[in-house]
Design an enzyme around this catalytic site. Sequence first.
Site, PDB file in Angstrom:
ATOM      1  N   ALA A   7      -6.931  22.693   1.484  1.00  8.56           N
ATOM      2  CA  ALA A   7      -8.358  22.367   1.548  1.00  8.56           C
ATOM      3  C   ALA A   7      -8.864  21.815   0.228  1.00  8.56           C
ATOM      4  CB  ALA A   7      -9.158  23.603   1.952  1.00  8.56           C
ATOM      5  N   GLY A   8      -8.193  20.785  -0.253  1.00  7.77           N
ATOM      6  CA  GLY A   8      -8.655  20.087  -1.453  1.00  7.77           C
ATOM      7  C   GLY A   8      -9.598  18.961  -1.063  1.00  7.77           C
ATOM      8  N   TYR A  30       0.877  -1.167   0.000  1.00  5.77           N
ATOM      9  CA  TYR A  30       0.000   0.000   0.000  1.00  5.77           C
ATOM     10  C   TYR A  30       0.911   1.213   0.000  1.00  5.77           C
ATOM     11  CZ  TYR A  30      -4.107   2.749   1.600  1.00  5.77           C
ATOM     12  OH  TYR A  30      -5.111   3.657   1.727  1.00  5.77           O
ATOM     13  N   ASP A  61      -8.820   7.599  -5.556  1.00  2.32           N
ATOM     14  CA  ASP A  61      -7.835   8.429  -6.266  1.00  2.32           C
ATOM     15  C   ASP A  61      -8.390   9.087  -7.530  1.00  2.32           C
ATOM     16  OD1 ASP A  61      -5.979   8.070  -4.328  1.00  2.32           O
ATOM     17  OD2 ASP A  61      -4.749   6.626  -5.411  1.00  2.32           O
ATOM     18  N   LYS A  93      -5.511  -1.768  -2.560  1.00  4.75           N
ATOM     19  CA  LYS A  93      -6.573  -1.439  -1.605  1.00  4.75           C
ATOM     20  C   LYS A  93      -7.331  -2.696  -1.197  1.00  4.75           C
ATOM     21  CE  LYS A  93      -7.841   2.696  -0.091  1.00  4.75           C
ATOM     22  NZ  LYS A  93      -6.946   3.830   0.181  1.00  4.75           N
TER      23      LYS A  93
END
Length: 569
Positions: A311-312, A110, A255, A183
Amino acid sequence: MTAIDPPYLQLDNGEQIPIRVRGYQLLNRPMLNRGTAFTHDERRALGLIGLLPPGYASLEAQVRRVYSQYQEQPTNLAKNVFLTHMRDRNEVLFYRLLAEHLEEMLPIVYTPTIGEAIEQYSQWYSRPRGVYLSIDRPEEMEEALKNYGLGPDEVDIVVVTDSEGILGIGDQGVGGIAITTGKLSVYTAAAGIHPRRCVPVVLDVGTDNLRLLNDENYVGERHARVRGDRYDEFLDLFVKTVARLYPNALLHFEDFAAANAHRLLTQYRDELCTFNDDIQGTASVVLAAVLAAVQRTGGRMRDQRVVVHGAGTAGAGIAEVMRDVMVQEGLSREEANDRFWALGSRGLLVEGNRMRDFQEPFARGADEVAGWASDNGRIGLEEVVRQARPTTLIGTSAQPGSFTEAIVREMHKHAPRPIIMPLSNPTPLSEAKPEDILAWTDGQALIATGSPFAPVVRGTTRYRIAQANNALVFPGLGLGVSVSKASRVTDGMVIAAARAVASLMEDAVAPGDSLLPSVNQLRTVSATVAVAVCRTAEEEGLARADLGDPIQAVIEQMWQPNYARVVLG
């Protein structure tokens, strides 16, 4: 994994599997093959006489042997490739090895090593794993998913990416399939989701990565990334096809870039059971760390003053879930929003400036910041910390070193036990190093990081650094959804997951104790999270399963990496 793989049967005396294939066909099936662990009688019955060395090795002996081989690999990427090839030969052995060395191997299968593997995907390509869906052939989508060989009641988790926002390395085209398989490995190792009940998917919509487009070995579609209406139609077709083919599955978005991640989650979260780990998983594990930190200081969440640097997708998601807890503690939504100062790529978010829709709730009024120091209208982090006097500083900026000594010391002036979380990963992108933060705060900071860091020793105190690893949340959340057959993933479930993780740290009160559980405890953590999610699903009226005792239901569903009893088919 193909359509002719037989189903596993879970009986009172353990797992068993009917095997219909023989000889080399059997040895080429990673979920069926057990190599030298086949007994002589099994070899005779399954047509394996002469196809294996005569010696017998138990699963435990095999684990010792492959772990020795693993340790001999020269680099982390080589270790990742070794484990990938081992999983393609013997999946039970792979998961047993991973389960026994989870803390050591999680960074290999990972983040952060998976990023290197994805960048080199076309160079190292040897065997397909997952479902590859091309935007150039949408009419083949249903056929492709059906070719994976699983029926409507045989899928618990579908993990999908379009590969545009891979970790900290951006657009990686078809190589993003590796993040979905990585994942799902964590879902299985941490929460016992059966590996045969998971579907990894990459949506190949092209790539804007010029290195890949000019690489003769690249195995994806060779054109620029498709956007706009055609992209949306392809995504919508995918979501609706998954919902129809796998009606009980959790659809896990992974993602996607910021421009799409929030938009897609908002669009589909009320239509089907969907989850975005970059938004909800990150928010939940960070919330767990903050809850543990606030508990340690004796404060309340509603009293925190929070600066979010970056702050994305992730940063805004963290702010949203922290705000929701503040509302649970009695603040209005507006009052809670006012406890946050969020910075984007152009500095502090200020009303009237350009920003994304999901950032708007956290924008400060122009009148409020009129006297603040700025550079061409951009108010930077140091000025925000000086003016806002935060108790909590969150870093999701991918700007290494941005939590400077001056900023941390300024924060510490007004916060005796500052909560500081440099969360950007991989490690080179971290906003600060824990050892520096502790030095600048005289050992008083409460820290969680995005990447793993070694413990820091100051005087007689050894500080264990909490890693805000999403693996503490998403496997258990997926397990809870699967056990309860929840029709949706709600904010209540995300908060319940965070509270469950934080509850495991109630007895951690020594100065150097971590804010979060160790990765070595992932099976326990995941089970705890799953039970909390099941109970929340029931309370919210979203559970479609009759759970009875949620604890027993969760434990019974957690797959163990042992060789199943062979039944001749």
